[in-house]
Scaffold this active site. Structure first.
Site, PDB file in Angstrom:
ATOM      1  N   LYS A 146     -74.829 -36.160 -18.058  1.00  0.00           N
ATOM      2  CA  LYS A 146     -74.195 -34.725 -18.435  1.00  0.00           C
ATOM      3  C   LYS A 146     -75.229 -33.741 -18.544  1.00  0.00           C
ATOM      4  CE  LYS A 146     -69.750 -36.218 -19.979  1.00  0.00           C
ATOM      5  NZ  LYS A 146     -68.484 -35.944 -20.981  1.00  0.00           N
ATOM      6  N   ASP A 201     -64.935 -30.459 -20.870  1.00  0.00           N
ATOM      7  CA  ASP A 201     -64.382 -31.359 -21.859  1.00  0.00           C
ATOM      8  C   ASP A 201     -63.939 -30.625 -23.211  1.00  0.00           C
ATOM      9  OD1 ASP A 201     -65.313 -33.647 -20.901  1.00  0.00           O
ATOM     10  OD2 ASP A 201     -67.176 -33.563 -21.436  1.00  0.00           O
TER      11      ASP A 201
END
Ligand code: ATR
Length: 288
Positions: free
Chosen positions: A78, A115
């Site tokens: 990420k 997210d």
């Protein structure tokens, strides 16, 4: 399947979306995205591609392929994926991590982080959160702290087992105070919301909970949110509920982060009920 195997296969002949990670075979993202793609009758396939260090050099070739529509990115990529991108949207830039890659149609690759959007989805109806406790200090914790901070939570207690790491939250609007588990009880007393971002209680070690037993009675009338989605109700949430807390599981966060990614790629809504059923079926099958 490795990126190299994918690029050598016929799968690349159809428009594709991928999730890159390592390991990635356990990912539930292909199932829910492929269900949504079938629902909208889109001729696109979503693949989980394993990306160990030795395969990372292939990322530019993958992202430049004419059939590439977009990508999700998961652990441990990420942060690292940022070096392969041209731009970050504001949220991804603030969090310092990307879970969604979208080509802008003009040759640039843009990184997003959905997210924090997913995390906030089940909190939309919740009001009066001024202070919150966040267990764990990893990547997911940073996305959660950012989301709570921009949501208007004034004070965050960040709970860690160690005092070694010094992650920097000085750019967030909230006052973020790092504490140890010894100070957790006091922090809970001052908070309306407690969030678990540690992996403790996740399948297959579902019997564990990150919350010390003596803190459980303090959870009465608090919101207790576990971002783990497998199992949908963790041991922490079961115990918190038994002590009078209002509980929120991680399924909604997982589904809503996926839905936001899907919208970024296709400008279409993810069929939420359908993908929830697909996800729950997969989770109950993985138990047997
Ligand atoms: P990440 O979110 O970076 O992928 P993770 O392995 O999922 O990492 O763990 C997230 C955080 O949960 C870790 O950073 C760790 O925070 P602290 O070291 O600050 O406590 C916490 N964590 C990991 N394993 C844990 C455990 N067994 N018990 C309690 N906390 C744990």
């Amino acid at each position: 399947m490795l990126i190299s195997e994918f690029l050598a296969s016929d799968y690349k002949e159809q428009h594709f979306v991928v999730v890159l990670g390592h390991p990635v075979s356990h990912s539930k993202s292909p199932a829910i995205h492929n269900a949504a793609l079938a629902y909208h009758q889109l001729n696109v396939r979503y693949h989980a591609l394993d990306c160990p260090e030795s395969e990372q050099q292939l990322i530019p070739e993958l992202f430049a392929h004419p059939n590439f529509i977009g990508s999700n990115v998961t652990i441990p990529l990420k942060k690292r994926i940022v070096s392969y991108l041209d731009e970050l949207d504001e949220t991804a830039s603030e969090i310092g991590a990307v879970n969604t890659v979208v080509p802008d149609g003009k040759g640039l690759l843009v990184g997003y982080n959905t997210d924090s959007y997913g995390f906030m989805a089940p909190l939309k109806q919740v009001h009066g959160i001024h202070t919150a406790v966040v267990l764990g200090t990893g990547g997911a914790s940073r996305a959660v702290c950012y989301a709570l901070s921009t949501f208007g939570v004034e004070k965050l207690y960040l709970v860690s087992r160690t005092s070694k790491k010094q992650e920097n939250h000085s750019d967030f609007p909230s006052d973020v105070q790092r504490i140890g588990y010894d100070a957790l009880g006091d922090a809970i007393r001052h908070s309306e919301l407690i969030v678990n971002t540690t992996p403790v209680g996740m399948h297959p070690a579902t019997g564990h909970s990150p919350m010390p037993e003596q803190c459980l009675p303090l959870l009465a009338d608090k919101y207790c949110y576990d971002i783990i989605y497998n199992p949908p109700e963790t041991t922490l949430l079961k115990k918190a509920k038994a002590h009078g807390a209002q509980t929120i599981g991680g399924l909604d966060m997982f589904i809503h982060q996926a839905a936001r990614s899907f919208e970024l790629w296709f400008d279409k809504p993810m069929p939420l009920q359908l993908v929830r059923k697909v996800l729950l079926d997969m989770i109950s099958n993985s138990k047997s």
